[in-house]
Design a protein around this motif. Sequence first.
Motif, short mmCIF file in Angstrom:
data_model
loop_
_atom_site.label_atom_id
_atom_site.label_comp_id
_atom_site.label_asym_id
_atom_site.label_seq_id
_atom_site.Cartn_x
_atom_site.Cartn_y
_atom_site.Cartn_z
N GLU A 281 -1.10 7.45 -3.29
CA GLU A 281 -1.06 7.12 -4.56
C GLU A 281 0.38 7.07 -5.28
OE1 GLU A 281 -3.60 5.58 -6.06
OE2 GLU A 281 -5.30 6.59 -5.37
N PRO A 282 1.43 6.19 -4.40
CA PRO A 282 2.74 6.34 -4.99
C PRO A 282 3.04 5.77 -6.31
CG PRO A 282 2.34 4.78 -3.35
CD PRO A 282 0.99 5.63 -3.37
N THR A 283 2.07 4.89 -6.70
CA THR A 283 2.37 4.37 -8.21
C THR A 283 1.29 4.58 -8.99
OG1 THR A 283 0.88 2.45 -7.67
CG2 THR A 283 3.48 2.20 -6.93
N GLY A 284 0.63 5.57 -8.68
CA GLY A 284 -0.53 5.91 -9.86
C GLY A 284 0.10 6.63 -10.94
N ASN A 285 1.07 7.28 -11.05
CA ASN A 285 1.70 7.94 -12.39
C ASN A 285 2.69 6.83 -13.07
OD1 ASN A 285 0.07 10.08 -12.37
ND2 ASN A 285 1.40 11.28 -11.07
N LEU A 286 2.80 5.54 -12.61
CA LEU A 286 3.75 4.77 -12.96
C LEU A 286 3.39 3.78 -13.68
CD1 LEU A 286 5.99 4.79 -9.98
CD2 LEU A 286 6.25 6.34 -11.51
N ASP A 287 4.00 3.09 -14.86
CA ASP A 287 3.79 1.94 -15.37
C ASP A 287 3.83 0.63 -14.43
OD1 ASP A 287 6.62 0.49 -15.85
OD2 ASP A 287 7.06 2.42 -16.22
N PRO A 288 3.17 -0.44 -14.80
CA PRO A 288 3.16 -1.32 -13.74
C PRO A 288 4.51 -1.97 -13.36
CG PRO A 288 1.51 -1.84 -15.48
CD PRO A 288 2.46 -0.74 -15.75
N THR A 289 5.31 -2.01 -14.31
CA THR A 289 6.97 -2.61 -13.79
C THR A 289 7.59 -1.70 -12.82
OG1 THR A 289 7.10 -3.82 -15.86
CG2 THR A 289 9.08 -3.33 -14.53
N THR A 290 7.40 -0.35 -13.16
CA THR A 290 8.24 0.50 -12.39
C THR A 290 7.42 0.83 -11.12
OG1 THR A 290 8.82 1.97 -14.43
CG2 THR A 290 8.83 2.98 -12.11
N GLY A 291 6.15 0.71 -10.98
CA GLY A 291 5.21 0.76 -9.86
C GLY A 291 5.50 -0.34 -8.91
N THR A 292 5.72 -1.53 -9.17
CA THR A 292 6.02 -2.88 -8.63
C THR A 292 7.55 -2.47 -7.99
OG1 THR A 292 4.95 -4.27 -10.09
CG2 THR A 292 6.76 -5.04 -8.61
N ARG A 293 8.46 -1.96 -8.67
CA ARG A 293 9.69 -1.60 -8.14
C ARG A 293 9.79 -0.67 -6.81
NH1 ARG A 293 15.25 -0.18 -11.35
NH2 ARG A 293 16.81 -0.31 -9.62
N ILE A 294 8.80 0.47 -7.17
CA ILE A 294 8.54 1.56 -6.01
C ILE A 294 7.89 0.87 -4.93
CG2 ILE A 294 7.29 3.67 -5.58
CD1 ILE A 294 9.78 4.03 -7.26
N SER A 295 6.90 0.15 -5.20
CA SER A 295 6.27 -0.44 -3.94
C SER A 295 7.08 -1.40 -3.35
CB SER A 295 4.86 -1.18 -4.45
OG SER A 295 5.16 -2.37 -5.53
N ASP A 296 8.12 -2.25 -3.84
CA ASP A 296 9.07 -3.06 -3.20
C ASP A 296 9.87 -2.36 -2.34
OD1 ASP A 296 8.05 -5.43 -4.76
OD2 ASP A 296 9.77 -5.45 -6.08
N LEU A 297 10.31 -1.14 -2.88
CA LEU A 297 11.20 -0.37 -2.09
C LEU A 297 10.73 0.20 -0.76
CD1 LEU A 297 12.93 1.82 -4.90
CD2 LEU A 297 14.15 0.28 -3.43
N MET A 298 9.20 0.34 -1.00
CA MET A 298 8.61 1.01 0.17
C MET A 298 8.45 0.00 1.45
SD MET A 298 5.71 3.44 -0.91
CE MET A 298 4.72 2.43 -1.77
N PHE A 299 8.21 -1.37 0.90
CA PHE A 299 7.78 -2.27 2.00
C PHE A 299 9.11 -2.86 2.49
CE2 PHE A 299 3.63 -2.45 -0.38
CZ PHE A 299 2.80 -2.38 0.88
N ARG A 300 10.29 -2.77 1.39
CA ARG A 300 11.44 -3.19 2.12
C ARG A 300 11.79 -2.36 3.32
NH1 ARG A 300 16.79 -1.89 0.73
NH2 ARG A 300 16.33 -0.54 -0.86
N MET A 301 11.70 -0.93 3.01
CA MET A 301 12.05 -0.19 4.15
C MET A 301 11.14 -0.14 5.23
SD MET A 301 14.66 1.75 2.87
CE MET A 301 15.25 2.53 1.65
N ASN A 302 9.78 -0.52 5.06
CA ASN A 302 8.80 -0.58 6.05
C ASN A 302 9.42 -2.00 7.12
OD1 ASN A 302 6.11 -2.80 6.10
ND2 ASN A 302 5.99 -1.13 7.58
N GLN A 303 9.83 -2.91 6.37
CA GLN A 303 10.05 -4.06 7.06
C GLN A 303 11.96 -3.80 7.65
OE1 GLN A 303 8.29 -6.86 7.89
NE2 GLN A 303 6.50 -5.22 7.15
N GLU A 304 12.60 -3.46 7.02
CA GLU A 304 14.00 -3.48 7.34
C GLU A 304 14.17 -2.28 8.55
OE1 GLU A 304 16.68 -2.72 4.41
OE2 GLU A 304 16.61 -4.65 3.40
#
Length: 227
Positions: free
Chosen positions: A171-194
Amino acid sequence: MNQTTILRIENLSKSMKDGQGVPFQLYQQVNLSVKKGQSVALTGPSGSGKSSLLAMIAGLEPFDEGTIELFGQSLGQLADEKLCQLRAQHLGFVFQSFMLIPGFSASDNLQMASFIQGSSLSFTQSCQALDEVGLADKANIDIAHLSGGEQQRVALARALVNRPQLLLADEPTGNLDPTTGTRISDLMFRMNQEHQIGLVLATHDVTLAQRCDHIYVIEDGALHERA
């Protein structure tokens, strides 16, 4: 084992007891595989066992039957010391509650985590890791003075600092507001791909799950892939 397969689960079963001590089957004959650079979402209602499955994959929770292989090694056949080494060298874990050490700076948290894992991380290296998540200017700030989103980014930097082959996120975005949650998920998927890091995340967030290569629903102790 396929060269690119980093996680393989076969016929996994686990029973537990409820609050009244009555046993129940949490998982029954679960199968799952994750390849390098692949992303997988685990979805399902609260109490379905998403967090427990992540903990079993990390070797933090026992299971009754079946096989879990990480990077070609069967967890059931590893001594505790070898299992700790495997986690430290190849696995990253992001917790919903961040699990940072209070009273210390962002850099300190990364350096202490590295020390616990049996390696050494310099201040410069910790700053570089924090820079990857946009927090190089927060390296010396006590985590108590960071926002929830910033703390989660510190936790993500800590999980990725050893360049793991597999990242587990509960639940990496479970305690975050939508905007911050999107930023965190963007970071995870960037690392996943890069970096071609395998990603397995447990989430209630439909939007987050839909970004993954595969989505599995946990229901009645079984894992069903959503088309």
